[in-house]
Design a protein around this motif. Sequence first.
Motif, PDB file in Angstrom:
ATOM      1  N   LYS A 220      92.184  59.489  73.137  1.00 14.26           N
ATOM      2  CA  LYS A 220      92.781  58.318  72.492  1.00 14.26           C
ATOM      3  C   LYS A 220      93.133  58.660  71.066  1.00 14.26           C
ATOM      4  O   LYS A 220      92.404  59.392  70.398  1.00 14.26           O
ATOM      5  CB  LYS A 220      91.770  57.165  72.498  1.00 14.26           C
ATOM      6  N   LYS A 221      94.284  58.171  70.621  1.00 17.89           N
ATOM      7  CA  LYS A 221      94.659  58.267  69.220  1.00 17.89           C
ATOM      8  C   LYS A 221      94.751  56.836  68.708  1.00 17.89           C
ATOM      9  O   LYS A 221      95.544  56.046  69.217  1.00 17.89           O
ATOM     10  CB  LYS A 221      95.990  58.992  69.055  1.00 17.89           C
TER      11      LYS A 221
ATOM     12  N   LYS B 283      97.948  54.101  67.711  1.00 14.73           N
ATOM     13  CA  LYS B 283      99.212  54.636  68.224  1.00 14.73           C
ATOM     14  C   LYS B 283      99.485  54.196  69.654  1.00 14.73           C
ATOM     15  O   LYS B 283     100.554  54.462  70.186  1.00 14.73           O
ATOM     16  CB  LYS B 283      99.207  56.180  68.197  1.00 14.73           C
ATOM     17  N   GLY B 284      98.527  53.576  70.309  1.00 17.72           N
ATOM     18  CA  GLY B 284      98.721  53.138  71.683  1.00 17.72           C
ATOM     19  C   GLY B 284      98.647  54.291  72.674  1.00 17.72           C
ATOM     20  O   GLY B 284      99.101  54.177  73.803  1.00 17.72           O
ATOM     21  N   TYR B 285      98.055  55.409  72.279  1.00 17.21           N
ATOM     22  CA  TYR B 285      97.977  56.593  73.129  1.00 17.21           C
ATOM     23  C   TYR B 285      96.607  56.645  73.788  1.00 17.21           C
ATOM     24  O   TYR B 285      95.578  56.736  73.108  1.00 17.21           O
ATOM     25  CB  TYR B 285      98.198  57.848  72.281  1.00 17.21           C
ATOM     26  N   LYS B 286      96.575  56.559  75.117  1.00 15.77           N
ATOM     27  CA  LYS B 286      95.329  56.663  75.871  1.00 15.77           C
ATOM     28  C   LYS B 286      95.594  57.485  77.116  1.00 15.77           C
ATOM     29  O   LYS B 286      96.561  57.240  77.835  1.00 15.77           O
ATOM     30  CB  LYS B 286      94.825  55.288  76.294  1.00 15.77           C
TER      31      LYS B 286
END
Length: 155
Positions: A77-78, A81-84
């Motif tokens: 996860k970042k 940033k909505g990154y999963k």
Amino acid sequence: MYAIVEIAGQQFKVSKDLKVYVHRLSNEEGSKVSFDKVLLLDDNGNITLGAPAIEGASVEAKVLQHLKGDKVIVFKKKRRKGYKKRNGHRQYLTQILIEGISATGGKKAAPKKEAAPVVETVEEAAPKKAKAPKAEKTDEVVEAPKKAKKTDNQE
């Protein structure tokens, strides 16, 4: 009696009648396996160290079953940033039963090094190069040139 043995790239402390999970071995279930890379043997306080392995010593084992280990969740996860990313992984394992430790290899004595005869050779010394003379140091301080000030007329 126990031994430290390297099995499939990992080191394990094993003793007789111990069940161990190791990385997947290519042997079939029910077959016998022998591991020759024994790093240390302890026989009731009599410790034998290998350099790196003990010659002649081996660990005998029987392959009980091939299985997969527990699932390991890999979650990346970042933040903000909505990154999963979610990923799973199950390791392939082999369960083995240690049937015996054979210590036929005695203590390994370091081979004695013979003193090599020293041969004295006379080498001709290469002529040394003359060093360049160094510049003489002076106590004068050299100042950097000053910048010209801008006037209103220059643009």
